[in-house]
Design a protein around this motif. Structure first.
Motif, PDB file in Angstrom:
ATOM      1  N   GLN A   1      60.205  24.475 -26.806  1.00  0.00           N
ATOM      2  CA  GLN A   1      60.382  24.978 -28.173  1.00  0.00           C
ATOM      3  C   GLN A   1      59.258  25.934 -28.568  1.00  0.00           C
ATOM      4  O   GLN A   1      59.506  26.971 -29.196  1.00  0.00           O
ATOM      5  N   GLU A   2      58.037  25.594 -28.198  1.00  0.00           N
ATOM      6  CA  GLU A   2      56.896  26.449 -28.523  1.00  0.00           C
ATOM      7  C   GLU A   2      56.997  27.795 -27.797  1.00  0.00           C
ATOM      8  O   GLU A   2      56.689  28.842 -28.368  1.00  0.00           O
ATOM      9  N   ALA A   3      57.450  27.770 -26.547  1.00  0.00           N
ATOM     10  CA  ALA A   3      57.613  29.018 -25.791  1.00  0.00           C
ATOM     11  C   ALA A   3      58.698  29.885 -26.430  1.00  0.00           C
ATOM     12  O   ALA A   3      58.545  31.110 -26.536  1.00  0.00           O
ATOM     13  N   GLU A   4      59.789  29.258 -26.894  1.00  0.00           N
ATOM     14  CA  GLU A   4      60.858  30.006 -27.568  1.00  0.00           C
ATOM     15  C   GLU A   4      60.359  30.619 -28.868  1.00  0.00           C
ATOM     16  O   GLU A   4      60.670  31.770 -29.183  1.00  0.00           O
ATOM     17  N   LYS A   5      59.569  29.854 -29.641  1.00  0.00           N
ATOM     18  CA  LYS A   5      59.007  30.374 -30.894  1.00  0.00           C
ATOM     19  C   LYS A   5      58.106  31.576 -30.623  1.00  0.00           C
ATOM     20  O   LYS A   5      58.150  32.568 -31.334  1.00  0.00           O
ATOM     21  N   LYS A   6      57.284  31.448 -29.573  1.00  0.00           N
ATOM     22  CA  LYS A   6      56.352  32.526 -29.232  1.00  0.00           C
ATOM     23  C   LYS A   6      57.110  33.781 -28.813  1.00  0.00           C
ATOM     24  O   LYS A   6      56.773  34.893 -29.225  1.00  0.00           O
ATOM     25  N   ALA A   7      58.160  33.616 -27.998  1.00  0.00           N
ATOM     26  CA  ALA A   7      58.959  34.763 -27.558  1.00  0.00           C
ATOM     27  C   ALA A   7      59.656  35.423 -28.742  1.00  0.00           C
ATOM     28  O   ALA A   7      59.707  36.658 -28.841  1.00  0.00           O
ATOM     29  N   LYS A   8      60.169  34.611 -29.652  1.00  0.00           N
ATOM     30  CA  LYS A   8      60.849  35.149 -30.841  1.00  0.00           C
ATOM     31  C   LYS A   8      59.869  35.928 -31.715  1.00  0.00           C
ATOM     32  O   LYS A   8      60.185  37.010 -32.204  1.00  0.00           O
TER      33      LYS A   8
END
Length: 146
Positions: free
Chosen positions: A50-57
Motif C-alpha cells: 500500500q505504501e509503495a502504491e501511495k508513493k507511486a501515485k
C-alpha cells in the motif's frame, strides 16, 4: 505483542512502525480502535504494498503538476474587458474570469486556486496559481480594453 501502527500513537510511535506493545493494550485498545494491526508477515507485506502504491501515485501526481506548471508558465493569457471613459476597467477582472479563460485553453484550474489582487486597469500582470503539493505557477495575464 508485535503490532504494526496504522496511525500515529502518542507515546508509542508513528504510522508504519512495528512496535512491541503489552498484550492487553494491543488487544483492548490499539487493534479495536484501528490504531494498529497484529504484525504478521502478511500484514507487513500488505502495508508495504500500500505504501509503495501511495508513493507511486504521489510521484505521478507531482510529475503531472510539474508538466502543467511548465505549460502554464509558457502561455500568455489575454482577457478583454470593457473600459470606462477614464480608461479604467468597468468592474475588475475576477478569479472566475481567469479560471474560465484557462478552461478554454484546456487547463482544469478552479477559481480558488488563483491568487491575485483585483485588477482594475489594463496592462500586464503576473498571476500566481496554486496547483497543489506546494507547486505554484506564475502566468502572464494581459488585460486589454474593448
Amino acid at each position: 505483542m508485535k503490532v504494526l501502527l496504522i496511525k500515529d500513537v502518542k507515546g508509542l510511535g508513528k504510522a508504519g512502525e512495528i512496535k512491541v506493545a503489552k498484550d492487553g493494550y494491543a488487544r483492548n485498545y490499539l487493534i479495536p480502535k484501528g490504531f494498529a494491526k497484529l504484525a504478521t508477515d502478511e500484514v507487513i507485506r500488505e502495508w508495504e504494498k500500500q505504501e509503495a502504491e501511495k508513493k507511486a501515485k504521489l510521484e505521478a501526481e507531482l510529475k503531472e503538476l510539474n508538466e502543467t506548471k511548465e505549460k502554464l508558465q509558457n502561455s500568455k493569457i489575454v482577457i478583454k474587458h470593457k473600459l470606462g471613459a477614464n480608461g479604467q476597467l468597468i468592474g475588475s477582472v475576477t478569479n472566475k474570469e481567469i479560471a474560465e479563460k484557462l478552461k478554454e485553453l484546456g487547463f482544469s484550474i478552479e477559481k480558488k486556486q488563483i491568487e491575485h489582487t483585483s485588477i482594475k486597469a489594463p496592462g500586464e500582470y503576473d498571476v500566481d496559481i496554486k496547483l497543489g503539493h506546494g507547486i505554484h505557477a506564475k502566468i502572464n495575464l494581459v488585460v486589454e480594453g474593448e
